[in-house]
Design a protein around this motif. Structure first.
Motif, PDB file in Angstrom:
ATOM      1  N   GLU A  77       0.580   5.552   8.343  1.00 18.43           N
ATOM      2  CA  GLU A  77       1.260   4.656   7.391  1.00 18.43           C
ATOM      3  C   GLU A  77       2.092   5.102   6.260  1.00 18.43           C
ATOM      4  N   ARG A 110       4.216   0.146   7.834  1.00 22.56           N
ATOM      5  CA  ARG A 110       3.766   0.018   6.296  1.00 22.56           C
ATOM      6  C   ARG A 110       2.173  -0.149   6.235  1.00 22.56           C
ATOM      7  N   ASP A 111       1.552  -0.832   6.900  1.00 20.22           N
ATOM      8  CA  ASP A 111       0.424  -1.062   6.632  1.00 20.22           C
ATOM      9  C   ASP A 111      -0.827  -0.823   8.081  1.00 20.22           C
ATOM     10  N   GLY A 115       3.492   3.020   3.845  1.00 19.03           N
ATOM     11  CA  GLY A 115       3.114   2.277   2.584  1.00 19.03           C
ATOM     12  C   GLY A 115       4.048   1.298   2.502  1.00 19.03           C
ATOM     13  N   PRO A 116       3.799   0.223   1.766  1.00 18.79           N
ATOM     14  CA  PRO A 116       4.814  -0.883   1.518  1.00 18.79           C
ATOM     15  C   PRO A 116       5.755  -0.780   0.895  1.00 18.79           C
ATOM     16  N   ASP A 117       6.161   0.346   0.342  1.00 19.26           N
ATOM     17  CA  ASP A 117       7.537   0.529  -0.358  1.00 19.26           C
ATOM     18  C   ASP A 117       8.608   1.331   0.583  1.00 19.26           C
TER      19      ASP A 117
END
Length: 156
Positions: free
Chosen positions: A64, A14-15, A66-68
């Motif tokens: 990465e 995610r990050d 992403g957060p979603d």
């Protein structure tokens, strides 16, 4: 065809900053790319690592997403269960790793005596499970009974 060795692992994260800190600063991987200037050949945030041994060009690639991004499903599922990293040759090294992991606030899932190996199981920041292990000295890797021994709790 004959597989010669496991070459590398690629994980979606995610990050990238959080994951780089974990794999580089906690687990001790050597970051190969991106270089200090941040330049890299991929059109997305990524990080490439190899083990300090320098055995090959890279052994771990993080990309990465992403957060979603969807979380790993819990429970029984098809796909990667964990990957194993040999971190030394003694329980003292496993104990030192446990201390480092606790100091870093890493998620320790358990410890297992597999008779031929002693293992710590941890989760990376995205929930990917990693086995950190040492081979037990003097074990016969050709002995199928030893390899198939039931796992036991490991106390470090």
């Amino acid at each position: 065809m004959e597989v010669k060795e496991l070459g590398h692992i690629v994980l979606y994260v995610r990050d990238i900053g959080r994951s780089v800190a974990f794999y580089r600063d906690v687990l001790g991987w050597r970051q190969v790319l991106p270089k200090a200037d941040g330049a890299g050949p991929l059109p997305m945030p990524f990080a490439m690592f190899n083990a300090p041994s320098g055995r090959t060009h890279h052994e771990l690639l993080l990309i990465e997403v992403g957060p979603d991004a969807a979380a790993l499903p819990a429970g029984r599922r098809v796909g990667l269960y964990h990957f194993g990293l040999k971190i030394g040759t003694s329980d003292d090294e496993l104990r030192a790793a446990l201390t480092t992991l606790r100091e870093a606030g890493a998620t320790v899932l358990g410890a297992t005596d597999h008779v031929v190996t002693h293992s710590l199981y941890i989760a990376d920041p995205d929930g990917n499970e990693i086995e950190l292990y040492v081979d037990v000295p003097g074990m016969d890797w050709e002995d199928a009974e030893l390899l198939a021994s039931p796992p036991r709790a490991l106390r470090l």
